[in-house]
Design a protein around this motif. Sequence first.
Motif, short mmCIF file in Angstrom:
data_model
loop_
_atom_site.label_atom_id
_atom_site.label_comp_id
_atom_site.label_asym_id
_atom_site.label_seq_id
_atom_site.Cartn_x
_atom_site.Cartn_y
_atom_site.Cartn_z
N ARG A 180 -2.55 0.97 -4.44
CA ARG A 180 -2.27 -0.22 -3.60
C ARG A 180 -2.39 -1.41 -4.60
O ARG A 180 -3.24 -1.42 -5.56
N GLU A 199 -7.32 -2.72 1.87
CA GLU A 199 -6.31 -3.84 1.86
C GLU A 199 -7.28 -5.20 2.23
O GLU A 199 -7.16 -6.08 1.55
N SER A 259 1.01 -1.31 -0.08
CA SER A 259 0.16 -0.10 0.15
C SER A 259 0.91 1.07 0.19
O SER A 259 1.52 1.63 0.97
N ALA A 308 -5.95 3.13 -3.94
CA ALA A 308 -5.95 3.03 -2.60
C ALA A 308 -7.20 3.68 -1.64
O ALA A 308 -7.84 3.18 -0.63
#
Length: 253
Positions: free
Chosen positions: A202, A229, A194, A224
């Motif tokens: 990301r 994530e 990231s 991102a």
Amino acid sequence: MSSKTETVQSFARGLDVLRSFGGERRRQTITDVAERTGMTRAAARRFLYTLCEQGFARTDGKYFELTPAVLEISHAYLSSVSELESIRDILHDLTRELDESASAAMLDGSDIIYVARSPARHRIMTIGLAVGTRLPAHATSMGQILLAQLSHNELERFFSRTKLEALTDRTITDKEVLKERLRQVRAQGYVVVSEELELGLRAISVLVEGRSPTRLALNISAQAARVSEAQMIEAYLPPLRRAARQIQLSIQQ
């Protein structure tokens, strides 16, 4: 006889001049090339004008740029890798499914080099990526998954010749911290990186098994701010692993 005694230093330095050009360094002066390669201006000048004489570069008297003739150098390799067409097709399928950019790369020294790519409709990086683009391995998802597969001695050689440059304030530049990250990556079989290469980016990457010693990695990259994530792991990791298995099978056939 040692392989070192069989090398041609001037040829290696000429390759360094070629590698000094890139997406954001399409046109360079003699001073630019000298600084990026560590050569004197006189040496850089000789190499640049040699490339011009051979048709691999051109100049307006101040700036130098590569010509399409350099593609001849890579064509011999790319045309010999029959599975690349299959890899590109699988990456295109990933992009259609997820509407995100998908790429494949190999480790080359301290960098990764892109061997296939399927860009999404929306641009996610400030630099353009294409087959042949080189990026620092330590700051990329594909680089980290590939570094995680190296033996202890191979990894030590990587660290001995590589400066862990900070490309953003999130780039890992401590050798021991990166080693610990790579141990985790090897254990879990994937990595999410990231904003270590570029803020706002990301990416998640996996390894294509069965490619040793020429290992191949795949990744999916996204903005991102749009994809967390956790979302990458939940939504992108399964199709990415499926694509890696498809490539593995196509290579083995």
